[in-house]
Write an enzyme that holds these catalytic residues in place. Sequence first.
Site, PDB file in Angstrom:
ATOM      1  N   LYS A 173       0.824  -1.070   0.010  1.00 37.37           N
ATOM      2  CA  LYS A 173      -0.182  -0.023  -0.157  1.00 37.37           C
ATOM      3  C   LYS A 173       0.935   1.161  -0.031  1.00 37.37           C
ATOM      4  CE  LYS A 173      -1.731   2.877   2.067  1.00 37.37           C
ATOM      5  NZ  LYS A 173      -1.590   4.337   1.759  1.00 37.37           N
ATOM      6  N   GLU A 386       9.696  16.531  15.050  1.00 39.70           N
ATOM      7  CA  GLU A 386       9.958  16.415  13.530  1.00 39.70           C
ATOM      8  C   GLU A 386       9.334  17.416  12.699  1.00 39.70           C
ATOM      9  OE1 GLU A 386       8.878  12.624  11.452  1.00 39.70           O
ATOM     10  OE2 GLU A 386      11.079  12.534  10.648  1.00 39.70           O
TER      11      GLU A 386
HETATM   12  P1  NAD Z   1       2.576   8.440   7.225  1.00 40.30           P
HETATM   13  O1  NAD Z   1       2.741   7.592   8.528  1.00 40.30           O
HETATM   14  O2  NAD Z   1       1.559   9.504   7.360  1.00 40.30           O
HETATM   15  O3  NAD Z   1       2.015   7.605   6.172  1.00 40.30           O
HETATM   16  C1  NAD Z   1       2.890   6.635   5.698  1.00 40.30           C
HETATM   17  C2  NAD Z   1       1.797   5.402   5.278  1.00 40.30           C
HETATM   18  O4  NAD Z   1       1.078   4.903   6.084  1.00 40.30           O
HETATM   19  C3  NAD Z   1       1.254   5.992   3.949  1.00 40.30           C
HETATM   20  O5  NAD Z   1       1.094   5.041   3.124  1.00 40.30           O
HETATM   21  C4  NAD Z   1      -0.148   6.305   4.685  1.00 40.30           C
HETATM   22  O6  NAD Z   1      -1.398   5.955   3.811  1.00 40.30           O
HETATM   23  C5  NAD Z   1      -0.136   4.867   5.780  1.00 40.30           C
HETATM   24  N1  NAD Z   1      -0.970   4.975   6.784  1.00 40.30           N
HETATM   25  C6  NAD Z   1      -1.405   6.259   7.355  1.00 40.30           C
HETATM   26  N2  NAD Z   1      -2.387   5.967   8.394  1.00 40.30           N
HETATM   27  C7  NAD Z   1      -2.394   4.523   8.650  1.00 40.30           C
HETATM   28  C8  NAD Z   1      -3.104   3.832   9.509  1.00 40.30           C
HETATM   29  N3  NAD Z   1      -3.877   3.995  10.362  1.00 40.30           N
HETATM   30  N4  NAD Z   1      -3.028   2.392   9.004  1.00 40.30           N
HETATM   31  C9  NAD Z   1      -2.069   2.023   8.266  1.00 40.30           C
HETATM   32  N5  NAD Z   1      -1.436   2.750   7.176  1.00 40.30           N
HETATM   33  C10 NAD Z   1      -1.503   3.998   7.541  1.00 40.30           C
HETATM   34  O7  NAD Z   1       4.092   9.119   6.791  1.00 40.30           O
HETATM   35  P2  NAD Z   1       4.497   9.836   5.736  1.00 40.30           P
HETATM   36  O8  NAD Z   1       3.998  11.300   5.952  1.00 40.30           O
HETATM   37  O9  NAD Z   1       3.890   9.294   4.443  1.00 40.30           O
HETATM   38  O10 NAD Z   1       6.122   9.970   5.778  1.00 40.30           O
HETATM   39  C11 NAD Z   1       6.765  10.945   6.717  1.00 40.30           C
HETATM   40  C12 NAD Z   1       6.926  10.028   7.735  1.00 40.30           C
HETATM   41  O11 NAD Z   1       7.896   9.185   7.335  1.00 40.30           O
HETATM   42  C13 NAD Z   1       8.039  11.140   8.757  1.00 40.30           C
HETATM   43  O12 NAD Z   1       7.779  10.782  10.082  1.00 40.30           O
HETATM   44  C14 NAD Z   1       9.631  10.346   8.212  1.00 40.30           C
HETATM   45  O13 NAD Z   1      10.608  10.653   9.351  1.00 40.30           O
HETATM   46  C15 NAD Z   1       8.999   8.878   8.266  1.00 40.30           C
HETATM   47  N6  NAD Z   1      10.134   8.230   7.349  1.00 40.30           N
HETATM   48  C16 NAD Z   1      11.098   7.152   8.143  1.00 40.30           C
HETATM   49  C17 NAD Z   1      11.957   6.803   7.329  1.00 40.30           C
HETATM   50  C18 NAD Z   1      12.902   5.876   8.229  1.00 40.30           C
HETATM   51  O14 NAD Z   1      13.787   5.073   7.435  1.00 40.30           O
HETATM   52  N7  NAD Z   1      13.014   5.708   9.462  1.00 40.30           N
HETATM   53  C19 NAD Z   1      12.091   6.838   6.019  1.00 40.30           C
HETATM   54  C20 NAD Z   1      11.306   7.632   5.398  1.00 40.30           C
HETATM   55  C21 NAD Z   1      10.600   8.543   6.074  1.00 40.30           C
END
Ligand code: NAD
Length: 482
Positions: A173, A386
């Site tokens: 997803k 962040e």
């Molecule tokens: P997000 O958590 O909003 O979304 C990530 C994914 O999760 C998306 O596909 C979203 O649709 C899905 N999602 C959201 N709510 C959900 C739920 N309740 N159940 C299941 N899936 C759900 O994150 P984002 O805004 O896309 O990405 C940014 C974040 O990702 C930042 O916090 C960043 O630091 C982190 N990040 C971490 C790494 C790492 O390697 N540690 C790498 C890249 C990004």
Amino acid sequence: MKEIKHLINGQFVGSASGKMFDDINPATGQLIAKVHEGGKPEVDAAVAAARTALKGPWGTMPVDERMALLRQVAEGINTRAEEFAQAESADNGMPISLARAAAVPRGSANFIQFAEHFKYVATETWEMDGALNYSLRRPLGVIGIISPWNFPLLLSTWKIAPALASGNTVVMKPSEETPMTAMLTAEVINEILPPGVFNVVQGLGSDSAGAALSEHPDVDGITFTGETTTGKTIMRAAADGLKKLSFELGGKNPNIVFADADLEDALTMTLRSSFANQGEVCLCGSRIYVQRPIFDQFVTGLVAKVKANVKVGDPSDPASTMGSLVSKEHFQRVMSFVESAREDGATFECGGKIPDNLPDHLAEGVFLEPTVVTGLTPDCKAQRQEIFGPMVSIVPFDTEEEVLELANDTRYGLGATVWTTNLGTAHRMSAALEAGIIWVNTWFLRDLRTPFGGMKNSGIGREGGVHSLEFYSELKNVCIKL
Ligand code: NAD
Ligand code: 6OD
């Protein structure tokens, strides 16, 4: 208008509900595609296809054959590299130069890495008096991948490749903000692997495809990259099925510059670690700590580098070094940190506003100048949370002990960077910093065999090299009485 569909059991299909959402180019505000919004029915169908495919030719394929197919996937990405780069840049707002030089090459490199590495990993044997133990690896099963928007291709393939190389099947997803390269990846893989081995369900997160995947009883493991709060929600949803979890979450990474550092190197790389991909990199060093004797020189030097080297502009222009943030919502969130820093009395050394020289066709875009602030205290919102945008704060320190305290005073523990020419300082700091990834005199230098992941609220588990194999497989012990 381009339509983005799901890939389920080898077929590109729409949603049962007929619902779609918009894919917007954040630099222009223009609609670039309509995306089919998947939900429980699509996740159910994709998981069923993945389960069946585990029992099909994929499940019994000799390892060399499987790895050869994954190398073909890497070639497939390379062949369509420019298409991938254009899609990534239009979807995410990243400069096309970054998409071409880093995001897409890493997309194919991830497949090469895991197609090679896993062939050479042995299992263990333990001899006893009158008995022999040996272990066997088996695929974990059906893997759910939930990925973010900031490096969509790099971060999804970082999980797809080891999951498939370990013999699993996958339901992915992707982020609703950046569905394009997931569709292209699906097109490439669908020409090479048997149907059902790799499935993509487009859709939203909570109460939608993401939630349906996390709680699905027939999914064996979930690997997730995204925000810490989302990770907690997924963990709760996955608890019922006791799914194996791998989480790569948020960060608030310290970038520590000692007075004995090579200043020019530190400044050059700090420019990158602050503003690469508009600061939308989980590893960006948003808290910069500089030892007092070089503090003023460092601040002046970084601002000079920003002015000389950063060109915010149309992501599709190869001359742009910073593009647009990913969406209006995210822009507003980042601006709330700019405002809170202002209210907290920060000095804006540069940036803090929308660039005023953008061409008319970017008027609806969401751009922010590279922003450097000083004067924030440890408890300010912008210093604690962040930001995930092009804003960094610089704080002076006097001693090693003091900077360690400041650096570790966070709930996060993803990355940390240390700049010093003193070997002792480098080793002591590396040992004491609470972060999963430490870089000394460099940043984001990656060897895909190394453990990658975060401590504290920045993640659970490690991926990379053999650590990925450990997550994506089950190890069983066989004990034979002789
Ligand atoms: P997000 O958590 O909003 O979304 C990530 C994914 O999760 C998306 O596909 C979203 O649709 C899905 N999602 C959201 N709510 C959900 C739920 N309740 N159940 C299941 N899936 C759900 O994150 P984002 O805004 O896309 O990405 C940014 C974040 O990702 C930042 O916090 C960043 O630091 C982190 N990040 C971490 C790494 C790492 O390697 N540690 C790498 C890249 C990004
Ligand atoms: O390089 C990687 O493997 C990786 N997972 C990078 C993460 C970048 C975060 O934005």
